[in-house]
Design an enzyme around this catalytic site. Structure first.
Site, short mmCIF file in Angstrom:
data_model
loop_
_atom_site.label_atom_id
_atom_site.label_comp_id
_atom_site.label_asym_id
_atom_site.label_seq_id
_atom_site.Cartn_x
_atom_site.Cartn_y
_atom_site.Cartn_z
N LYS A 18 0.89 -1.24 -0.33
CA LYS A 18 -0.22 0.07 -0.06
C LYS A 18 0.46 1.21 -0.15
O LYS A 18 1.81 1.56 0.21
CB LYS A 18 -1.24 -0.22 0.72
CG LYS A 18 -1.90 -1.24 1.51
CD LYS A 18 -3.05 -0.50 0.53
CE LYS A 18 -3.70 -2.03 0.18
NZ LYS A 18 -5.29 -1.97 -1.03
N CYS A 19 0.72 2.11 -0.80
CA CYS A 19 0.96 3.68 -0.27
C CYS A 19 1.96 4.18 1.29
O CYS A 19 1.15 3.74 2.03
CB CYS A 19 0.17 4.82 -0.66
SG CYS A 19 0.43 6.11 -0.84
N PRO A 20 2.88 4.21 1.14
CA PRO A 20 3.38 4.92 0.01
C PRO A 20 4.36 3.72 -0.83
O PRO A 20 5.60 4.06 -1.11
CB PRO A 20 4.67 6.25 0.40
CG PRO A 20 4.86 5.88 1.71
CD PRO A 20 3.06 5.07 2.14
#
Length: 79
Positions: A18-20
């Site tokens: 998941k981001c980042p």
């Protein structure tokens, strides 16, 4: 065997992150490649559709392809 700008693009599997993390890992991997090399990024993070093109623009890389895949996206980046 060393990679050259004309070598086929390797696939970097970042699915499940998941981001980042997809952008951070992409940045680190591209730093190891020679100028002109290409790298496929595969991700399931829905924000990557925004983050990867923005990263390429900010860092001076070329986004050669942006494809929707089953469950995610893949991007072809030229360093």
């Amino acid at each position: 065997m060393s990679r050259t700008a004309t070598s086929p693009a390797e696939i970097y599997d970042l699915k499940g992150l998941k981001c980042p993390l997809p952008v951070l890992k992409t940045k680190k991997r591209l730093e190891q490649l020679p100028t002109g090399a290409t790298l496929w990024i595969e991700t399931t993070d829905p924000l990557a559709v925004i983050d990867i093109p923005h990263f390429c623009s900010e860092q001076g890389h070329t986004l050669e392809a942006n494809e929707k895949t089953e469950g995610g996206h893949r991007f072809l980046i030229r360093k």
